[in-house]
Enzyme design. Structure first.
Site, PDB file in Angstrom:
ATOM      1  NE  ARG A  96      70.911  12.907   4.600  1.00  0.00           N
ATOM      2  CZ  ARG A  96      69.585  13.104   4.545  1.00  0.00           C
ATOM      3  NH1 ARG A  96      68.958  13.030   3.377  1.00  0.00           N
ATOM      4  NH2 ARG A  96      68.899  13.354   5.644  1.00  0.00           N
ATOM      5  CG  HIS A 121      68.854  20.435   1.966  1.00  0.00           C
ATOM      6  ND1 HIS A 121      68.688  19.612   0.879  1.00  0.00           N
ATOM      7  CD2 HIS A 121      67.814  20.152   2.807  1.00  0.00           C
ATOM      8  CE1 HIS A 121      67.596  18.870   1.043  1.00  0.00           C
ATOM      9  NE2 HIS A 121      67.048  19.174   2.197  1.00  0.00           N
ATOM     10  CG  HIS A 195      62.745  21.666   1.764  1.00  0.00           C
ATOM     11  ND1 HIS A 195      61.987  21.320   2.862  1.00  0.00           N
ATOM     12  CD2 HIS A 195      63.656  20.675   1.617  1.00  0.00           C
ATOM     13  CE1 HIS A 195      62.435  20.180   3.368  1.00  0.00           C
ATOM     14  NE2 HIS A 195      63.455  19.769   2.623  1.00  0.00           N
ATOM     15  CB  SER A 196      56.713  24.404  -0.398  1.00  0.00           C
ATOM     16  OG  SER A 196      57.103  25.729  -0.632  1.00  0.00           O
ATOM     17  CE1 TYR A 197      58.560  19.330   5.822  1.00  0.00           C
ATOM     18  CE2 TYR A 197      59.412  21.494   5.290  1.00  0.00           C
ATOM     19  CZ  TYR A 197      59.604  20.224   5.791  1.00  0.00           C
ATOM     20  OH  TYR A 197      60.829  19.854   6.260  1.00  0.00           O
ATOM     21  CG  ASP A 253      64.248  11.633   4.424  1.00  0.00           C
ATOM     22  OD1 ASP A 253      64.302  12.249   3.337  1.00  0.00           O
ATOM     23  OD2 ASP A 253      65.020  11.868   5.369  1.00  0.00           O
ATOM     24  CD  GLU A 313      63.187  17.715  -0.313  1.00  0.00           C
ATOM     25  OE1 GLU A 313      64.420  17.904  -0.438  1.00  0.00           O
ATOM     26  OE2 GLU A 313      62.684  17.084   0.639  1.00  0.00           O
TER      27      GLU A 313
END
Length: 348
Positions: A96, A121, A195-197, A253, A313
């Site tokens: 952000r 982003h 941004h892979s999970y 987060d 990240e």
């Protein structure tokens, strides 16, 4: 590395049509593998990781990253109440930026606001929505793919034309390396990440039973809009203390401050796989999620939810352009931006 042509694509990697954008441009899926059976797939839409399959029991492979089966699903996912950005390249600025504003060389820039009153982003149409060009490949003791995107001056109101390349490397030591390089024709700000999970039990499982360790003593304090205040919080005595292994939290987060290249580890007792993350970046933003709100199915008709996967990240601090005590986020004209992260996989 070498410049590729169509014949080399056929020889080095598997390539197939994945979908067609509304403007008629073709999006392809490219797959590379190492000698141990690890298999990595990417699409040039957003230079996005769509799957990472690793050998598991009974000669099967486990897909350990979240993703979709079609291009339309990726496109539509950015219209969800909270887009998950599955596997995407994030830019120009990951995280952000307060009020979407920053000052550079005494000039104020107003970026597009796409997250309440803030910029997130990269804005309305960040790098995650762009059609990247495959420009290089290599296959020796490692397989790799390099994608390129040129971000025009003024895109999302950022200054400067920026040429970005991201290289995905799959080594025979079972490492996934992600290397970003960029140059700008004028001073700008830049903060890239993937941004892979991840879910070491499989992309359709719950992350909760996996063990998480984060090599960080401090996190960034944030306000109620998740914007950093400029202060730090010690992890000791807090819920964000992962200096020793704990189960993945139901919700997180948080930006963790890193002191060196050691970043984090994730361990699955079910598949006996350990993933170790190292990076040259000053922080890692850890996020548990993947929720698609029962509106879009994941791969193999999986119903991704709030605990489907975990993101690492690796990046500069969110809102760093507005905090002089944060690491420098300015990319000077003709200087080289380098961001390198490694995900290493071991049987334990």
């Amino acid at each position: 590395m070498e410049k590729i042509n169509n014949q080399q694509i056929d020889d080095l990697i598997k390539s197939e049509l994945f979908g067609i954008l509304p403007n008629g441009a073709e999006i392809n899926k490219y797959t590379i593998q190492n000698k141990n059976g690890f298999e990595l797939s990417l699409i040039n839409y957003g230079a996005t990781i769509t799957s990472l399959k690793i050998p598991s029991e009974n000669n099967l492979k486990t897909d350990i990253v979240l993703g979709f089966d079609s291009l339309d699903q990726y496109i539509n996912s950015f219209h969800l109440p909270s887009p998950p950005y599955l596997g995407s390249t994030i830019g120009r600025y990951s995280g952000r930026i307060n009020n979407g504003q920053f000052i550079l060389n005494s000039e104020k820039y107003q970026l597009n606001k796409n997250h309440g009153n803030n910029h997130l982003h990269g804005g309305n149409y960040g790098f995650n929505t762009k059609n990247w060009k495959l420009v290089e490949s290599s296959k020796n003791d490692k397989s790799s793919l390099t994608f390129q995107y040129i971000s025009k001056d003024g895109e999302e109101n950022y200054p400067g034309e920026v040429k970005v390349e991201v290289t995905y490397i799959l080594t025979d030591d079972n490492e996934l390396k992600i290397h970003f390089f960029a140059k700008s024709n004028q001073d700008t700000i830049l903060n890239l990440t993937n941004h892979s999970y991840f879910n070491l039990d499989g992309h359709d499982q719950n992350i909760g039973n996996q063990k998480l360790l984060i090599h960080s003593n401090k996190t960034l304090e944030i306000n109620d809009e998740q914007i950093p205040t400029g202060k730090y919080i010690e992890v000791l005595g807090s819920e964000t203390n992962f200096l020793t292994e704990k189960n993945c939290p139901e919700s997180i987060d948080t930006t963790f401050v890193l002191n060196n290249t050691a970043c984090a580890t994730l361990y699955s007792a079910q598949n006996k796989i350990k993933m170790t993350v190292t990076t040259n970046q000053p922080s890692v933003h850890v996020y548990v999620g993947g929720n698609c709100f029962n509106e879009i199915y994941g791969k193999e008709k999986s119903n991704y939810h709030t605990q489907s996967g975990i993101c690492f990240e690796t990046q500069n601090f969110p809102d760093a352009p507005n905090h002089p005590n944060f690491p420098n986020s300015i990319l000077k004209k003709d200087s080289l931006y380098i961001n390198q992260t490694t995900f290493k996989f071991e049987k334990k």
